[in-house]
Structures are given as C-alpha cells and as structure tokens.
Design a protein around this motif. Structure first.
Motif, short mmCIF file in Angstrom:
data_model
loop_
_atom_site.label_atom_id
_atom_site.label_comp_id
_atom_site.label_asym_id
_atom_site.label_seq_id
_atom_site.Cartn_x
_atom_site.Cartn_y
_atom_site.Cartn_z
N UNK A 93 0.64 -1.47 -0.20
CA UNK A 93 -0.16 0.16 0.16
C UNK A 93 0.93 1.47 -0.04
N UNK A 94 1.89 1.43 -0.83
CA UNK A 94 2.91 1.96 -0.29
C UNK A 94 3.70 2.19 -1.41
N UNK A 95 4.24 3.35 -2.04
CA UNK A 95 5.46 3.42 -3.22
C UNK A 95 6.57 4.74 -2.60
N UNK A 96 7.15 3.84 -1.74
CA UNK A 96 8.29 4.53 -1.06
C UNK A 96 9.89 3.38 -1.58
N UNK A 97 10.15 4.75 -2.28
CA UNK A 97 11.78 4.46 -3.03
C UNK A 97 12.91 4.12 -1.66
N UNK A 98 13.69 3.26 -1.17
CA UNK A 98 14.78 3.58 0.12
C UNK A 98 15.98 2.70 -0.60
N UNK A 99 16.43 2.77 -0.52
CA UNK A 99 17.99 2.81 0.57
C UNK A 99 18.70 2.02 1.14
N UNK A 100 18.98 0.60 1.20
CA UNK A 100 19.95 -0.03 2.28
C UNK A 100 20.91 0.88 2.92
N UNK A 101 21.33 0.97 4.06
CA UNK A 101 22.05 1.55 4.90
C UNK A 101 23.26 0.69 5.18
N UNK A 102 22.61 -0.15 5.74
CA UNK A 102 22.63 -1.67 6.26
C UNK A 102 21.91 -2.40 6.35
N UNK A 103 22.10 -3.77 6.48
CA UNK A 103 20.37 -4.36 6.59
C UNK A 103 21.08 -5.66 6.42
N UNK A 104 20.02 -6.32 7.32
CA UNK A 104 19.72 -7.87 7.33
C UNK A 104 17.92 -8.10 7.10
N UNK A 105 17.10 -8.28 6.13
CA UNK A 105 16.16 -8.78 5.72
C UNK A 105 15.72 -10.09 6.79
N UNK A 106 14.77 -9.64 7.26
CA UNK A 106 14.00 -10.87 8.53
C UNK A 106 12.65 -10.87 8.07
N UNK A 107 12.27 -12.02 8.86
CA UNK A 107 10.78 -12.66 7.50
C UNK A 107 9.51 -11.57 8.77
#
Length: 117
Positions: free
Chosen positions: A42-56
């Motif tokens: 429901x969003x249109x946000x475009x982001x850049x990952x600074x540093x991250x871990x994708x979690x479930x």
C-alpha cells in the motif's frame, strides 16, 4: 537524515494534508505482525539500504533471511511499529522477488511514502 526522522517529518506533513498519520495507532497493529508475516503493498516508498538484514518479521529476534548490501534499492510495501515501538518496513529487495522486513534505521528514504500496514 535517518529514515525514522524523515518518516516523522512526513507524518507531520501528511497529518497537515489530512492523510494518514504514522504514529499513535502504530503499536496497536503490531500484534498482527510477527515472525513469518508479510504486509500489504500500500506504499510507493523507494529506499536505499544503508546496511541491513532482511528478516521474516518486524523484530530483531525474527530469523534473518538475507543480508542486504548497502546501496541496494528497497521498495516499501508498508511499515509497522512493533511492540517495542520500533518501525520496520516490509518490502521487496531490488528488482527481484525477494521480500522481507528491514528495521527503518537501516534504510534511507529516496522518494515516495511508507504507509502503515
């Protein structure tokens, strides 16, 4: 500017324009999102990952499904405040089909908005 600060500024602007307010109601819906959950697009946000871990799920205790390199595009579907009051964003990594949750402090908003799930 951190994503969380940008989101707060956006919420203030959105509230002024009569849109949804990201804030008070956030923790109330956290109970519906746990490890293994997904959110609506429901969003249109475009982001850049600074540093991250994708979690479930929207908690640091949820299993990590993938490490995401800094600078990677992240397409927001929605966001939720977890029961600890931390804002997590659900979305898609890059141009692929991999989806998951990233803690908002690990993201930088490029354009668009992130709505509550």
């Amino acid at each position: 500017m951190s994503f969380k600060k940008a989101l707060v500024a956006l919420a203030a602007t959105t509230a002024t324009l009569g849109g949804i307010v990201v804030g008070g109601a956030g923790t109330a819906n956290a109970a519906t999102y746990d490890c293994g959950s997904s959110g609506p697009n429901n969003s249109n946000g475009e982001l850049k990952v600074v540093v991250g871990h994708l979690r479930n799920g929207p908690f640091a205790s949820c299993p990590q499904t993938q490490s995401v390199a800094g600078g990677t595009a992240f397409h927001a579907w929605c966001g939720v405040y977890n029961t600890s009051g931390n804002f997590w964003v659900y979305g898609r990594v890059g141009s692929g089909q991999t989806k998951g949750w990233i803690f908002s402090e690990n993201l930088s908003l490029t354009s668009g908005t992130v709505n509550i799930c």
